[in-house]
Design a protein around this motif. Structure first.
Motif, PDB file in Angstrom:
ATOM      1  N   GLY A  71       0.802  -1.223   0.000  1.00 48.85           N
ATOM      2  CA  GLY A  71       0.000   0.000   0.000  1.00 48.85           C
ATOM      3  C   GLY A  71       0.833   1.270   0.000  1.00 48.85           C
ATOM      4  O   GLY A  71       1.797   1.404  -0.756  1.00 48.85           O
ATOM      5  N   GLU A  72       0.449   2.195   0.909  1.00 50.17           N
ATOM      6  CA  GLU A  72       1.046   3.536   0.895  1.00 50.17           C
ATOM      7  C   GLU A  72       2.549   3.531   1.158  1.00 50.17           C
ATOM      8  O   GLU A  72       3.300   4.252   0.523  1.00 50.17           O
ATOM      9  N   ILE A  73       2.989   2.672   2.116  1.00 50.24           N
ATOM     10  CA  ILE A  73       4.420   2.687   2.456  1.00 50.24           C
ATOM     11  C   ILE A  73       5.258   2.131   1.303  1.00 50.24           C
ATOM     12  O   ILE A  73       6.364   2.594   1.038  1.00 50.24           O
ATOM     13  N   LEU A  74       4.699   1.160   0.586  1.00 49.48           N
ATOM     14  CA  LEU A  74       5.396   0.627  -0.593  1.00 49.48           C
ATOM     15  C   LEU A  74       5.517   1.725  -1.651  1.00 49.48           C
ATOM     16  O   LEU A  74       6.578   1.924  -2.255  1.00 49.48           O
ATOM     17  N   ASP A  75       4.430   2.468  -1.826  1.00 52.89           N
ATOM     18  CA  ASP A  75       4.432   3.560  -2.789  1.00 52.89           C
ATOM     19  C   ASP A  75       5.487   4.600  -2.416  1.00 52.89           C
ATOM     20  O   ASP A  75       6.247   5.077  -3.271  1.00 52.89           O
ATOM     21  N   THR A  76       5.551   4.933  -1.100  1.00 46.26           N
ATOM     22  CA  THR A  76       6.554   5.896  -0.621  1.00 46.26           C
ATOM     23  C   THR A  76       7.962   5.362  -0.863  1.00 46.26           C
ATOM     24  O   THR A  76       8.860   6.103  -1.272  1.00 46.26           O
ATOM     25  N   ALA A  77       8.144   4.068  -0.602  1.00 51.66           N
ATOM     26  CA  ALA A  77       9.479   3.470  -0.751  1.00 51.66           C
ATOM     27  C   ALA A  77       9.945   3.498  -2.205  1.00 51.66           C
ATOM     28  O   ALA A  77      11.133   3.710  -2.464  1.00 51.66           O
ATOM     29  N   PHE A  78       9.031   3.306  -3.150  1.00 50.10           N
ATOM     30  CA  PHE A  78       9.424   3.424  -4.568  1.00 50.10           C
ATOM     31  C   PHE A  78      10.021   4.799  -4.813  1.00 50.10           C
ATOM     32  O   PHE A  78      11.001   4.961  -5.529  1.00 50.10           O
ATOM     33  N   ASN A  79       9.411   5.808  -4.179  1.00 54.18           N
ATOM     34  CA  ASN A  79       9.844   7.184  -4.381  1.00 54.18           C
ATOM     35  C   ASN A  79      11.152   7.472  -3.665  1.00 54.18           C
ATOM     36  O   ASN A  79      11.966   8.250  -4.141  1.00 54.18           O
ATOM     37  N   THR A  80      11.344   6.854  -2.485  1.00 54.65           N
ATOM     38  CA  THR A  80      12.517   7.156  -1.657  1.00 54.65           C
ATOM     39  C   THR A  80      13.748   6.387  -2.112  1.00 54.65           C
ATOM     40  O   THR A  80      14.873   6.809  -1.863  1.00 54.65           O
ATOM     41  N   ASN A 105       3.720   5.544  -7.778  1.00 52.36           N
ATOM     42  CA  ASN A 105       5.143   5.701  -8.127  1.00 52.36           C
ATOM     43  C   ASN A 105       5.739   4.468  -8.806  1.00 52.36           C
ATOM     44  O   ASN A 105       6.951   4.277  -8.791  1.00 52.36           O
ATOM     45  N   ILE A 106       4.880   3.652  -9.424  1.00 51.26           N
ATOM     46  CA  ILE A 106       5.356   2.403 -10.022  1.00 51.26           C
ATOM     47  C   ILE A 106       6.371   2.670 -11.141  1.00 51.26           C
ATOM     48  O   ILE A 106       7.247   1.835 -11.421  1.00 51.26           O
ATOM     49  N   GLY A 107       6.297   3.856 -11.740  1.00 47.40           N
ATOM     50  CA  GLY A 107       7.235   4.194 -12.816  1.00 47.40           C
ATOM     51  C   GLY A 107       8.687   4.186 -12.355  1.00 47.40           C
ATOM     52  O   GLY A 107       9.609   4.000 -13.163  1.00 47.40           O
TER      53      GLY A 107
END
Ligand SMILES: NC(=O)c1ccc[n+]([C@@H]2O[C@H](COP(=O)([O-])OP(=O)(O)OC[C@H]3O[C@@H](n4cnc5c(N)ncnc54)[C@H](OP(=O)(O)O)[C@@H]3O)[C@@H](O)[C@H]2O)c1
Length: 181
Positions: A71-80, A105-107
């Motif tokens: 979820g959200e933390i995975l999305d944040t981690a892609f970005n970080t 942020n899957i890109g």
């Protein structure tokens, strides 16, 4: 499985949970720097605070993100994450009973050449089970690995125990005591 070198940083979600706390301890034994998140206020500061202080996660060539939450933390981690980071997708507890979280942020997987490895324990058991039972009891008896059980007495309370897990109220492995010997 982490396949990392001493000094690498690993970010682990549900660091106070059963799987997360074991991975935290194993990572520390390997000499890694650990950043862990936990949802409840009494288990940790907020994930965002930790990431603000420690992040962007200090990514070296073999950095890992061990994810139990999704979820959200995975999305944040892609970005970080920085280039070449490796994501081990162990669980997605934040979205088991909800609509899938819309990952934005899957890109970054392409742009940062991230490597994502999802697994189910049973498919790895034949490879690692013997090593686990050889090493883990010794780790525990030397006090290198500690664990905690969150005991509920009575099968009739299994629903409450499951709810507590899904609400992040348990600390340690949730165990139902069906009958005392
Ligand atoms: N791949 C596999 O083969 C495999 C095998 C076993 C388990 N798993 C997965 O590993 C994960 C952890 O399992 P476990 O056995 O360690 O469970 P556990 O000990 O019960 O810990 C679960 C923890 O998840 C956190 N949590 C619950 N809902 C959350 C939410 N909405 N957002 C963020 N955190 C939440 C809570 O901790 P906080 O209070 O700290 O948030 C809770 O204590 C699960 O996703 C599970 O499905 C995978």
């Amino acid at each position: 499985m982490l396949n990392v070198i001493q000094g690498d940083t690993v970010f682990i979600t549900t660091g106070a949970g059963t799987v997360g706390s074991l991975v935290v301890q194993l990572a520390k034994l390997e000499g890694l720097k650990v950043i862990a998140s936990a949802g409840s206020d009494d288990k940790n500061t907020s994930t965002c605070e930790v990431l603000e202080k420690e992040g962007p996660i200090n990514m070296q060539a073999f950095i890992c993100f061990w994810d139990n939450v999704g979820g959200e933390i995975l999305d944040t981690a892609f970005n970080t994450a920085v280039a070449g980071a490796r994501f081990i997708e162990c669980g997605m507890i934040s979205v088991y009973n909800l609509e899938p979280y819309p990952i934005k942020n899957i890109g970054q997987v392409v742009g940062k050449q991230l490597k994502i490895f999802g697994f189910i324990w049973s498919s790895l058991a034949s490879k690692y089970e013997a090593q686990f039972y050889e090493e883990m009891p010794a780790n525990i008896s030397r006090g290198e690995i500690k664990y905690q059980e969150d005991k509920t007495i009575g099968l009739e309370h299994v629903g409450e125990a499951l709810l507590a897990v899904l609400m992040g109220k348990n600390t340690g492995e949730s165990v139902i005591i069906v009958a005392e010997e």
